[in-house]
Design an enzyme around this catalytic site. Structure first.
Site, PDB file in Angstrom:
ATOM      1  CG  HIS A  96     -13.130  -3.005  -3.033  1.00  0.00           C
ATOM      2  ND1 HIS A  96     -13.563  -2.403  -4.192  1.00  0.00           N
ATOM      3  CD2 HIS A  96     -12.944  -1.991  -2.140  1.00  0.00           C
ATOM      4  CE1 HIS A  96     -13.628  -1.099  -4.018  1.00  0.00           C
ATOM      5  NE2 HIS A  96     -13.262  -0.826  -2.779  1.00  0.00           N
TER       6      HIS A  96
ATOM      7  CG  PHE B  92     -11.410  -0.887   9.910  1.00  0.00           C
ATOM      8  CD1 PHE B  92     -10.470  -1.792   9.452  1.00  0.00           C
ATOM      9  CD2 PHE B  92     -12.014  -0.041   8.982  1.00  0.00           C
ATOM     10  CE1 PHE B  92     -10.131  -1.875   8.117  1.00  0.00           C
ATOM     11  CE2 PHE B  92     -11.680  -0.112   7.631  1.00  0.00           C
ATOM     12  CZ  PHE B  92     -10.746  -1.027   7.201  1.00  0.00           C
TER      13      PHE B  92
ATOM     14  CG  ASP C  38     -12.155   5.743   7.235  1.00  0.00           C
ATOM     15  OD1 ASP C  38     -10.987   5.295   7.267  1.00  0.00           O
ATOM     16  OD2 ASP C  38     -12.878   5.697   6.236  1.00  0.00           O
TER      17      ASP C  38
END
Length: 339
Positions: free
Chosen positions: A241, A223, A195
């Site tokens: 999302h 990423f 992350d």
């Protein structure tokens, strides 16, 4: 709830910002935590929180009207069972959800018409930066967001078989709650947790507390800049999302290049059922638009996205609704095509 039974006036009053921001005051000041050991006066709470005594009393009185506290003589308040759900350590992360949505997200929603007119996130219009850039620059907000995001692992994860995977990469995995649960179920596997630096800020401490630090490589990079190679399974849980279709395709195609021909991806996200009537996903979809510029998708839209990125969906699993809310999530397993 059908359209015919929807009480519009009650819906407006019950969901007014007065109510939500009162919950925000309780969560932000950690009032349920302070009341966990017994009743206290509003003046006592105000002194500890360093706020105005009469103003805090008035908020506590309103919170008592909502059933979170019980008011006793002498402006004393006792925590109820319902109020206990807003403790900072309560399962489900409700307190963190309220804090996140009562602060910067609330300010973005105040300019919601910007999103309606442009199709762009109002958050960027209000703050002059993306939500994730904001989190990178604001440690306290990032901590609250990570606590909210990591509060609950999707139930569908427990139904998925990771057997045979020597290395499992959790891309966008935050503190590592999902990866920890998977590695505890499959003790022969190792993990990669990726992350942003802000996203993994507390991952080392979390993994150490769960006895998993020696089995997980923590990667603090976006990423969109770097993806690990060599994993057998790549997990994207509640990640897509957050992003537009264009950004999702960019991520998925980069992931397809990074992964081996026999590897697979596991995508877990909210899904909006293609039915009429109320569903919470239709409103969390608006949150994705206004704050992040992303979207909730139907199962077909998610499948189409994966196919366009060069994957074939090989299986799907659905989870039961989260207790207390009609929230639906689905897991999509996919493998790269053309190899």
């Amino acid at each position: 709830m059908s359209q015919a039974t929807l009480d519009t006036r009650k819906l407006v009053v019950d969901s007014a910002p007065w109510v939500f921001q009162s919950l925000y005051v309780a969560a932000k000041l950690r009032l349920p935590d302070l009341l966990a050991d017994g009743p206290r006066t509003a003046a006592d709470l105000a002194a500890e929180c360093e706020v105005h005594p009469q103003a805090l009393y008035r908020f506590c009185r309103a919170l008592a009207a909502l059933g979170l506290f019980t008011e006793e003589p002498g402006e004393r308040f006792t925590l109820t069972e319902a109020g206990g759900d807003l403790r900072s350590t309560a399962p489900g992360g409700l307190a963190h959800f309220v804090v996140v949505n009562g602060e910067e997200s609330f300010r973005a929603w105040a300019d919601v018409l910007y999103s309606v007119r442009t199709g762009l996130p109002a958050f960027e219009h209000v703050f002059g930066m993306s939500h994730f850039d904001f989190l990178a620059a604001n440690a306290e907000s990032s901590k609250s967001f990570n606590a909210m995001s990591g509060a609950g692992v999707p139930g569908v994860v427990a139904k998925y078989d990771f057997a045979g995977a020597a290395v499992i990469a959790d891309v966008g995995g935050g503190t590592g709650g999902l990866l920890a649960q998977v590695l505890e179920r499959f003790p022969d596997a190792r993990g990669i947790l990726q992350d942003t630096p802000a996203g993994v800020a507390e991952a080392e401490a979390f993994l150490t507390a769960h006895g998993l630090a020696d089995r997980v490589e923590v990667v603090g990079r976006s990423f969109f800049e770097y993806l690990p190679t060599g994993a057998d399974v790549y997990v994207l849980s509640r990640v897509l999302h957050d992003w537009s279709d264009a950004d999702c395709l960019r991520l998925l195609r980069a992931l397809r290049e990074a992964m081996g021909p026999d590897a697979r991806i596991v995508v877990i996200d909210n899904v909006i059922p293609q039915v009429e009537g109320y569903h919470v996903g239709k409103f969390s979809d608006l949150q994705m638009l206004v704050v992040l510029g992303g979207r909730e998708r139907t199962a077909k839209e998610m499948t189409d996205l994966l196919v366009e990125a060069g994957f074939a969906v090989t299986s799907t699993l659905t989870s039961d609704a989260v207790p207390g809310a009609p929230r639906s999530e689905a897991l999509f397993e996919a493998r790269p095509t053309g190899n």
